[in-house]
Design a protein around this motif. Structure first.
Motif, PDB file in Angstrom:
ATOM      1  N   SER B  84       0.840  -1.206   0.000  1.00  0.00           N
ATOM      2  CA  SER B  84       0.000   0.000   0.000  1.00  0.00           C
ATOM      3  C   SER B  84       0.869   1.248   0.000  1.00  0.00           C
ATOM      4  N   LEU B  85       1.904   1.219   0.845  1.00  0.00           N
ATOM      5  CA  LEU B  85       2.802   2.366   0.939  1.00  0.00           C
ATOM      6  C   LEU B  85       3.495   2.596  -0.411  1.00  0.00           C
ATOM      7  N   THR B  86       3.960   1.495  -1.013  1.00  0.00           N
ATOM      8  CA  THR B  86       4.617   1.595  -2.323  1.00  0.00           C
ATOM      9  C   THR B  86       3.669   2.210  -3.348  1.00  0.00           C
ATOM     10  N   THR B  87       2.414   1.742  -3.351  1.00  0.00           N
ATOM     11  CA  THR B  87       1.426   2.255  -4.298  1.00  0.00           C
ATOM     12  C   THR B  87       1.199   3.750  -4.079  1.00  0.00           C
ATOM     13  N   ALA B  88       1.068   4.141  -2.812  1.00  0.00           N
ATOM     14  CA  ALA B  88       0.810   5.547  -2.507  1.00  0.00           C
ATOM     15  C   ALA B  88       1.981   6.419  -2.944  1.00  0.00           C
ATOM     16  N   ILE B  89       3.205   5.954  -2.647  1.00  0.00           N
ATOM     17  CA  ILE B  89       4.376   6.763  -3.015  1.00  0.00           C
ATOM     18  C   ILE B  89       4.508   6.826  -4.539  1.00  0.00           C
ATOM     19  N   CYS B  90       4.297   5.680  -5.190  1.00  0.00           N
ATOM     20  CA  CYS B  90       4.377   5.668  -6.655  1.00  0.00           C
ATOM     21  C   CYS B  90       3.376   6.636  -7.256  1.00  0.00           C
ATOM     22  N   PHE B  91       2.163   6.698  -6.671  1.00  0.00           N
ATOM     23  CA  PHE B  91       1.150   7.616  -7.189  1.00  0.00           C
ATOM     24  C   PHE B  91       1.599   9.067  -7.003  1.00  0.00           C
ATOM     25  N   SER B  92       2.112   9.374  -5.787  1.00  0.00           N
ATOM     26  CA  SER B  92       2.530  10.753  -5.520  1.00  0.00           C
ATOM     27  C   SER B  92       3.661  11.183  -6.437  1.00  0.00           C
ATOM     28  N   LEU B  93       4.583  10.259  -6.698  1.00  0.00           N
ATOM     29  CA  LEU B  93       5.697  10.601  -7.577  1.00  0.00           C
ATOM     30  C   LEU B  93       5.273  10.529  -9.043  1.00  0.00           C
ATOM     31  N   GLY B  94       4.441   9.524  -9.339  1.00  0.00           N
ATOM     32  CA  GLY B  94       4.124   9.234 -10.736  1.00  0.00           C
ATOM     33  C   GLY B  94       3.150  10.213 -11.354  1.00  0.00           C
ATOM     34  N   PHE B  95       2.215  10.736 -10.567  1.00  0.00           N
ATOM     35  CA  PHE B  95       1.198  11.603 -11.178  1.00  0.00           C
ATOM     36  C   PHE B  95       1.782  12.886 -11.761  1.00  0.00           C
ATOM     37  N   PRO B  96       2.574  13.623 -10.959  1.00  0.00           N
ATOM     38  CA  PRO B  96       3.167  14.836 -11.545  1.00  0.00           C
ATOM     39  C   PRO B  96       4.040  14.521 -12.757  1.00  0.00           C
ATOM     40  N   LEU B  97       4.760  13.385 -12.667  1.00  0.00           N
ATOM     41  CA  LEU B  97       5.629  12.989 -13.771  1.00  0.00           C
ATOM     42  C   LEU B  97       4.803  12.707 -15.028  1.00  0.00           C
ATOM     43  N   ALA B  98       3.741  11.908 -14.865  1.00  0.00           N
ATOM     44  CA  ALA B  98       2.885  11.563 -16.001  1.00  0.00           C
ATOM     45  C   ALA B  98       2.238  12.817 -16.576  1.00  0.00           C
ATOM     46  N   GLY B 171      11.266  -0.008  -8.471  1.00  0.00           N
ATOM     47  CA  GLY B 171      10.984  -1.056  -9.442  1.00  0.00           C
ATOM     48  C   GLY B 171       9.673  -0.873 -10.178  1.00  0.00           C
ATOM     49  N   TYR B 172       8.665  -0.350  -9.482  1.00  0.00           N
ATOM     50  CA  TYR B 172       7.325  -0.364 -10.070  1.00  0.00           C
ATOM     51  C   TYR B 172       6.807   1.009 -10.487  1.00  0.00           C
ATOM     52  N   LEU B 173       7.600   2.052 -10.277  1.00  0.00           N
ATOM     53  CA  LEU B 173       7.152   3.401 -10.657  1.00  0.00           C
ATOM     54  C   LEU B 173       6.715   3.486 -12.135  1.00  0.00           C
ATOM     55  N   PRO B 174       7.466   2.884 -13.064  1.00  0.00           N
ATOM     56  CA  PRO B 174       7.034   2.975 -14.477  1.00  0.00           C
ATOM     57  C   PRO B 174       5.639   2.395 -14.707  1.00  0.00           C
ATOM     58  N   PHE B 175       5.280   1.353 -13.927  1.00  0.00           N
ATOM     59  CA  PHE B 175       3.940   0.760 -14.076  1.00  0.00           C
ATOM     60  C   PHE B 175       2.854   1.753 -13.678  1.00  0.00           C
ATOM     61  N   MET B 176       3.213   2.692 -12.816  1.00  0.00           N
ATOM     62  CA  MET B 176       2.260   3.720 -12.424  1.00  0.00           C
ATOM     63  C   MET B 176       2.215   4.824 -13.484  1.00  0.00           C
ATOM     64  N   VAL B 177       3.394   5.181 -13.967  1.00  0.00           N
ATOM     65  CA  VAL B 177       3.482   6.341 -14.864  1.00  0.00           C
ATOM     66  C   VAL B 177       2.764   6.073 -16.196  1.00  0.00           C
ATOM     67  N   LEU B 178       2.941   4.867 -16.740  1.00  0.00           N
ATOM     68  CA  LEU B 178       2.409   4.628 -18.085  1.00  0.00           C
ATOM     69  C   LEU B 178       0.885   4.737 -18.167  1.00  0.00           C
ATOM     70  N   PRO B 179       0.117   4.037 -17.332  1.00  0.00           N
ATOM     71  CA  PRO B 179      -1.351   4.217 -17.434  1.00  0.00           C
ATOM     72  C   PRO B 179      -1.795   5.634 -17.080  1.00  0.00           C
ATOM     73  N   LEU B 180      -1.084   6.274 -16.143  1.00  0.00           N
ATOM     74  CA  LEU B 180      -1.452   7.652 -15.797  1.00  0.00           C
ATOM     75  C   LEU B 180      -1.204   8.577 -16.984  1.00  0.00           C
TER      76      LEU B 180
END
Lengths: 379, 296
Positions: B84-98, B171-180
């Protein structure tokens, strides 16, 4: 209707002259890289006025609108709304609302929620939101469609939602970006009338950007003609149509029948004008110009000012001789294409139902007009 | 009825399936190498372990009942928390990036997306080893902190839960960035302007317009990060040490170290159940907020 007893948006009672203009634009310049999209544009809009910025695409009119809305800031100049400079003020803190050309309705919100959006953002109480949204929807005749999603509405209905979403906030100015461009011709004409009556009823101050000259003339109190980043002329529709200040304005606002030539000596209340085509006799024109004789100029006339005769008229009116090239029947009137020179054609109109002799292609014709109706432009 | 009538769309429920046979190889593959092994694992989860690690085919639910032991509960809870923590952090980092990528000039977007995916060109294991070098006592981070005088003694970074979450996020940040990215790219910028024009602050624009309209991408990204995170075992194994065991490590441990295949199988199925529950929950939520597609 229950809502008619309490008009939702009353026109301001203040006298128009004592208050500062609602919009006061002072010499704004906007550059996009090397291109100057808006070049030293100044104008003001009075309270309750319908002001149109008319111009071809790429004229810079959308840029002006975006600067009024706050999405862009001018590189130079100042922009005041209700006496307050708007420089650096973000869109959400400006007392203006924009009706987008594509409407930009929120697809995830119902009609009601779309219209309520601005009020909700300003933390208006929900009871008041309810009341004001209903009034706005009544005004645009969308009662009963509150729960629909935008995708379930027709183009005309979406246009009404977009309008309601702006005017529910009673902004100082409603900005309209090509408001009717996405509608088909018949709906467009109906909405022109309706938009104008809503504007008058609610006392809205509107700035409308359009490239549609007829629409601008029908709806506006004043029109600003924009071209290549500059404002060429500002005036009432009648002024800009009948007394255009340049050939560009003349051509953009309607059919401009032109003949190039040179200006000559003073004669009577005007001056002589020799068409470049030497087969034509010299004409007289009325002008205040003191340009020296021999200077080249262009004479321009609106089709409705031209009268047609089968024989040379015995008036002192200026006359051009020509030959009917084409007859185009367009229902309520008939258009005639008249050859007045080697490659020069004029367009004239005759209202259907008049008992004047009908012309056929190939007929010789004499075109004449009142001295005051022709305009002379110097290059 | 004429079979080549292109003018009338196929009626619902009466799908013509003339090209279905094209799916046969794929279906066969999935059946042979996914469904059959899955059924096998399911069967094993109800068997019991032989004395020397073999499988004794006697039906028992004991493996599932054993999982109620607090030790397993702790591992499960830890896994959920890390994921859950990983998902939340990935979202916080990934959304602005996307968002940045989707709103940058069109010719730059492929390049930026390529940069996001660039780490995939290197083996995941190698990259995780690299993190060990970065995080260890005499690693890059500690070296920098010591040199700048921010800390006096090297921090203990490696073999901590923090290291696990860092590794998972990496490891999983790109998986967040691409769909976003896909979702933001589809979001009409005029809607953002419209909200801004209608008195919404930047935060309100984000919560009232951007998030609801990019919900499919958000759900997709979260699912794509959460699922591999909760089942991961290389990252916690290499970066987390003994204290940060996750459910993936437990499965690996039961299969390869303890050689208790039935218990390992039971844990696998519990993990699958959790993932499935999470996915259903996510999509339920997404269904309640209509995305831009339903809106058009």
């Amino acid at each position: 209707m229950a809502t008619s007893s309490t008009p939702p948006f009353t026109a301001s009672e203040q006298s128009l002259s004592s208050t500062p203009p609602t919009i006061d634009v002072r010499g704004i310049v906007r550059r996009h890289g090397a291109v100057t999209a808006v070049d030293q544009v100044s104008f003001h809009v009075r309270r309750g006025e319908f002001f149109s910025i008319l111009g071809p695409s790429g004229a810079g009119k959308t840029s002006v609108l975006r600067m009024l809305a706050g999405f862009e800031d001018p590189d130079e100049g100042d922009l005041l709304i209700d006496g307050q400079s708007m420089l650096g003020v973000p869109p959400n803190r400006r007392p203006v609302n924009l009706v987008f050309q594509s409407y930009a309705l929120f697809p995830h919100l119902t009609v009601f929620e779309n219209v309520a959006f601005g009020l909700k953002m300003r933390r208006v109480s929900s009871a008041l939101i309810d009341e004001q949204v209903r009034r706005a929807l009544a005004m645009v005749k969308l009662i009963g469609k509150e729960a629909r999603m935008p995708a379930q509405l027709s183009g005309g209905e979406q246009q009404r939602v977009a309008l309601a979403r702006a005017l529910v906030n009673t902004p100082a100015v409603v900005l309209l970006d090509e408001p009717l461009a996405a509608l088909d011709q018949q709906l467009r004409q109906a909405m022109q009338v309706e938009l104008k009556s809503i504007q008058e009823q609610a006392g809205l101050t509107c700035v409308c950007v359009t490239h549609h000259q007829e629409e601008a003339m029908m709806m506006s109190d004043r029109i600003a003609v924009m071209h290549q980043g500059r404002m060429w002329q500002v005036g009432s529709p009648r002024e800009v149509y009948e007394r255009p200040c340049s050939l560009f304005v003349s051509r953009f606002l309607g059919v401009s029948n032109e003949v190039p030539g040179t200006i000559g000596a003073a004669i009577g209340e005007g001056r002589l004008f020799q068409p470049a085509d030497n087969e034509q006799a010299p004409l007289t024109v009325r002008t205040e110009s003191t340009e020296p004789a021999g200077r080249s100029a262009t004479l321009s006339l609106r089709p409705e000012h031209i009268r047609m005769a089968q024989e040379r008229p015995s008036t002192s009116d200026p006359v051009l001789s020509g030959e009917i090239e084409k007859v185009l029947f367009a229902g309520s009137d008939t258009k005639y294409l008249v050859r007045i020179g080697r490659d020069r054609f004029w367009e004239t109109r005759m209202t259907s139902g008049t008992s004047l002799p009908a012309f056929a292609a190939g007929d010789p014709v004499f075109l004449h007009w009142s001295l005051a109706d022709a305009r002379l432009f110097f290059e | 009825m004429p079979s080549h009538d292109l003018s009338s769309p196929p009626k619902p429920g009466q799908s013509s399936c003339r090209s279905c046979w094209l799916a046969a190889p794929g279906l066969l593959w999935m059946g042979l190498f996914f469904l059959a092994p899955l059924a096998l694992v399911f069967a094993i989860s109800f068997a019991s372990r032989g004395t020397y690690g073999g499988i004794v085919w006697e039906f028992t639910a004991a493996n599932y009942l054993d999982l109620w032991h607090p030790l397993y509960g702790r591992i499960l809870g830890q896994s959920l928390w890390y994921a859950s923590l990983t998902t939340a952090i990935c979202f916080s980092l990934g959304f602005p990036l996307a968002y940045m990528i989707a709103r940058s000039p069109a010719r730059w977007q492929p390049v930026l997306l390529l940069l996001v995916m660039l780490p995939f060109w290197t083996n995941f294991l190698v990259r995780t080893y690299a993190w060990m070098i970065v995080l260890r006592q005499d690693g890059l981070v500690n070296g920098l902190l010591l040199a700048l005088g921010i800390v006096d003694a090297p921090l203990e970074l490696l073999y901590t839960p923090t290291a696990v979450v860092i590794g998972l996020v990496y490891g999983y940040l790109p998986f967040m960035v691409l769909p976003l990215y896909v979702a933001v790219e589809r979001l009409d910028p005029l809607l953002v302007e419209a909200a801004w024009d209608l008195y919404a602050s930047r935060w309100a624009v984000f919560t009232q317009v951007v998030v609801p309209l990019t919900m499919p991408g958000i759900v997709g990204g979260c699912v794509l990060v959460f699922i591999p995170s909760i089942g991961s075992f290389i990252t916690p194994d290499l970066l987390g040490g003994a204290r940060s065991m996750m459910i993936g490590n437990l499965i690996q441990h039961e299969y390869l170290v303890v050689r208790d295949w039935p218990l390992g199988s039971a844990v696998s199925f519990v993990l699958m159940a959790i993932v499935m529950a999470a996915v259903v929950l996510y999509y339920r939520h997404a269904a309640r907020t209509p995305g831009p597609l339903e809106g058009r």
